[in-house]
Design an enzyme around this catalytic site. Structure first.
Site, PDB file in Angstrom:
ATOM      1  N   ASP A  66      53.493  -3.586 -34.615  1.00  0.00           N
ATOM      2  CA  ASP A  66      51.933  -3.445 -34.944  1.00  0.00           C
ATOM      3  C   ASP A  66      51.881  -4.259 -35.951  1.00  0.00           C
ATOM      4  OD1 ASP A  66      49.442  -2.582 -34.710  1.00  0.00           O
ATOM      5  OD2 ASP A  66      49.748  -1.697 -36.598  1.00  0.00           O
ATOM      6  N   THR A  99      45.493  -7.099 -33.975  1.00  0.00           N
ATOM      7  CA  THR A  99      45.913  -7.392 -35.336  1.00  0.00           C
ATOM      8  C   THR A  99      46.840  -8.673 -35.505  1.00  0.00           C
ATOM      9  OG1 THR A  99      47.420  -5.641 -35.148  1.00  0.00           O
ATOM     10  CG2 THR A  99      45.275  -5.250 -36.410  1.00  0.00           C
ATOM     11  N   THR A 100      47.887  -8.563 -34.563  1.00  0.00           N
ATOM     12  CA  THR A 100      49.076  -9.723 -34.411  1.00  0.00           C
ATOM     13  C   THR A 100      48.028 -10.810 -33.930  1.00  0.00           C
ATOM     14  OG1 THR A 100      50.458  -8.113 -33.891  1.00  0.00           O
ATOM     15  CG2 THR A 100      51.082 -10.267 -33.695  1.00  0.00           C
ATOM     16  N   ASP A 392      45.915   2.661 -31.428  1.00  0.00           N
ATOM     17  CA  ASP A 392      45.191   1.538 -31.151  1.00  0.00           C
ATOM     18  C   ASP A 392      44.593   1.582 -29.769  1.00  0.00           C
ATOM     19  OD1 ASP A 392      46.300   0.337 -33.406  1.00  0.00           O
ATOM     20  OD2 ASP A 392      47.747  -0.839 -32.404  1.00  0.00           O
TER      21      ASP A 392
END
Length: 535
Positions: A66, A99-100, A392
């Site tokens: 994550d 997020t990545t 998530d």
């Protein structure tokens, strides 16, 4: 006089540092690109994991892919890198996923900007081109979005597909069907409120990930007091945060001098009477269950048992807050006015066994949408990562329930936006067109990285994908299970429109902000003053 005016003047304090123009810009680019390179190997369904080893005697071990968790855990000194770390936190808070992607896209934009700066193109021209490109990409994304908000059956299928797509890049990828159903069922119970506080996640070691299940009601990982009822129907619950101890004198640091042990016994008796009076005040609320944030000592526990009241002590603060929310009660600390206190209600409280542990189960709570997801797994690291993955998915689903539009994943949306931006660049005269092309190239890097991480020939796959989009096959993307290009609509690889839009806008804004920098000024370090008065 003239020679004096040309002499360099230092206006900063001794020890302060300044980086100017190209040096400052290069320092920012290197820091941001390094952060992007750190997390890009975790992108996509075949992304790799990172082990984060904590400092200290215990040395906590976290295994995760994550982006937000990785970036929170690392300490960065570069200011541009800090901007990207903060941006990934905002992405995590806003929509819960991507997020990545947002970090990698911002880093790729800055990698392209570095090449343009080397060609002597001014940052303001690059920014101007990027802004037009962002607007065009946003429009293309909006036009490509599909909305099944009015069709309950299709929307339910969309939610399941989104949950599967979100979980496919996580630890839970091999059990994504099982967990996608759990997540969708939990979010649908919220009836559109999006209040994720009503979904409680409990982690219990033992069993396998497939043993995880959704429980309708609320589970509290605590024990019921000795000699008290272990099962209650039609419970009236008082939730409190108050001291229930008799063996402490409350004036801290005080000393009591007595001339005999009989006087000590008198003080203890007075304390006991005080506690008995407090318990009687609590019982006047007409309750049959008392849950306290703090400890309940032996004497008050006996009094509650004698009155036939279930007493639960030391419920952690998050547990008490959530319990108050789902049972419809309020946390109270004073008990003088029972008529002003809002009690919680539930139809049944009983003890249940999960693995080898006993938990307290509240069913038929006032807040009907409340539920608990019980996660099982072999190690603590697996449970922690499963919780992050599920969180998530729950965040993305709750956002999708509010904003029902969806887009196709597997690099489909990125390639679609890249093609639209390239078309705009071909129609735009001047240097801005070069900036737009660089923006399209950065968007096209996301499918390239996804294919690279899966061990496939990214150049071949991305070329096939680009050709498919040129033939107006706008739903085509990368199928990473087969290592081919496929139709995302048929494969059910769907993502939330909200997540994709946020990735695009956040990455463009962060990259633009870093590109504007032409000076980095570091404050002088604080001088250590010797301590002349040691303890």
């Amino acid at each position: 006089m003239a020679s004096l005016s040309l002499a360099p003047v230092n206006i900063f304090k001794r020890g302060a540092d300044e980086e100017k123009a190209e040096t400052a810009r290069l320092s920012s680019f290197i820091g941001a690109i390094a952060i992007g390179d750190l997390v890009k190997s975790t992108l996509g369904p075949k992304g790799m994991d990172k082990i984060l080893l904590g400092s200290g005697r215990e040395g906590s071990v976290t295994v995760t892919n994550d982006g937000a968790t990785i970036l929170k855990a690392i300490g960065v000194d570069n200011p541009a890198a800090k901007v990207l770390v903060d941006m990934s936190k905002v992405q995590d808070d806003e929509v819960g996923d991507g997020t990545t992607s947002v970090t990698v896209l911002a880093a790729e934009l800055l990698r392209e900007a570095e090449l343009l700066i080397a060609k002597k193109i001014h940052p303001q021209i690059i920014i101007s081109g990027w802004r037009k490109a962002t607007q065009a990409a946003r429009e293309a994304l909006r036009e490509a979005a599909v909305d099944h908000g009015n069709d309950q059956v299709k929307f339910q299928e969309d939610l399941l597909n989104i949950a599967r797509t979100t979980l496919s890049s996580k630890l839970l990828t091999h059990h994504k069907d099982h967990f996608a159903k759990l997540a969708v069922e939990a979010v649908m119970r919220l009836k559109g409120s999006g209040n994720l506080e009503a979904i409680h996640v409990i982690k219990k070691l033992g069993g396998s990930l497939t043993d995880s299940y959704l429980d309708e009601g609320f589970l509290l990982d605590k024990k019921i007091g000795v000699n008290q009822p272990k099962r209650l129907e039609n419970a009236k619950i008082l939730i409190a945060n108050t001291a229930m101890d008799t063996d402490k004198i409350k004036i801290f640091g005080s000393r009591v001098r007595v001339d005999s042990t009989a006087k000590v016994a008198e003080i203890e008796l007075a304390e006991k009477e005080k506690m008995k009076e407090k318990v009687e005040r609590i019982l006047k609320h007409g309750i049959n269950c008392f849950i306290n944030r703090q400890l309940i000592y032996n004497y008050p526990e006996q009094l509650f048992a004698a009155a036939g009241v279930m007493a639960i002590e030391h419920a952690d603060f998050a547990g008490v807050e959530r319990l108050a929310l789902v049972t419809g009660g309020e946390i109270t600390s004073t008990f003088d006015h029972p008529e002003l206190v809002k009690l919680g209600h539930c139809k049944l409280i009983e003890e249940v066994m999960i693995g080898e542990d006993t938990l307290i189960h509240f069913s038929g709570v006032d807040m009907g949408e409340a539920c608990t997801i019980v996660l099982r797994g072999a190690t603590q690291q697996i449970l922690d990562e499963a919780e992050r993955s599920l969180h998530d998915a729950l965040c993305v689903l709750s956002q999708t329930v509010k904003e029902t539009r969806t887009v196709y994943g597997g690099g489909c949306s990125e390639m679609l936006m890249a093609n639209v931006v390239t078309d705009l660049a071909n129609r735009t005269p001047g240097k801005e067109a070069v900036a737009m092309e660089s923006f399209a190239k950065a968007l096209g890097m996301l499918p390239t990285i996804i294919a690279d991480n899966a061990g496939y020939d990214s150049a071949d796959l991305v070329a096939q994908l680009r050709a498919a989009h040129m033939e107006k096959k706008s739903t085509f993307g990368l199928d990473m299970t087969q290592g081919t290009v496929g139709d995302m609509a048929e494969l059910g690889i769907t993502e939330s429109f909200q997540v994709k839009r946020q990735v695009l806008l956040s990455a463009a804004e962060a990259a633009e902000m870093i590109l504007r920098v032409d000076n980095i000024i570091k404050a002088a370090p604080r001088k250590r003053v010797p301590d002349h008065h040691p303890c």
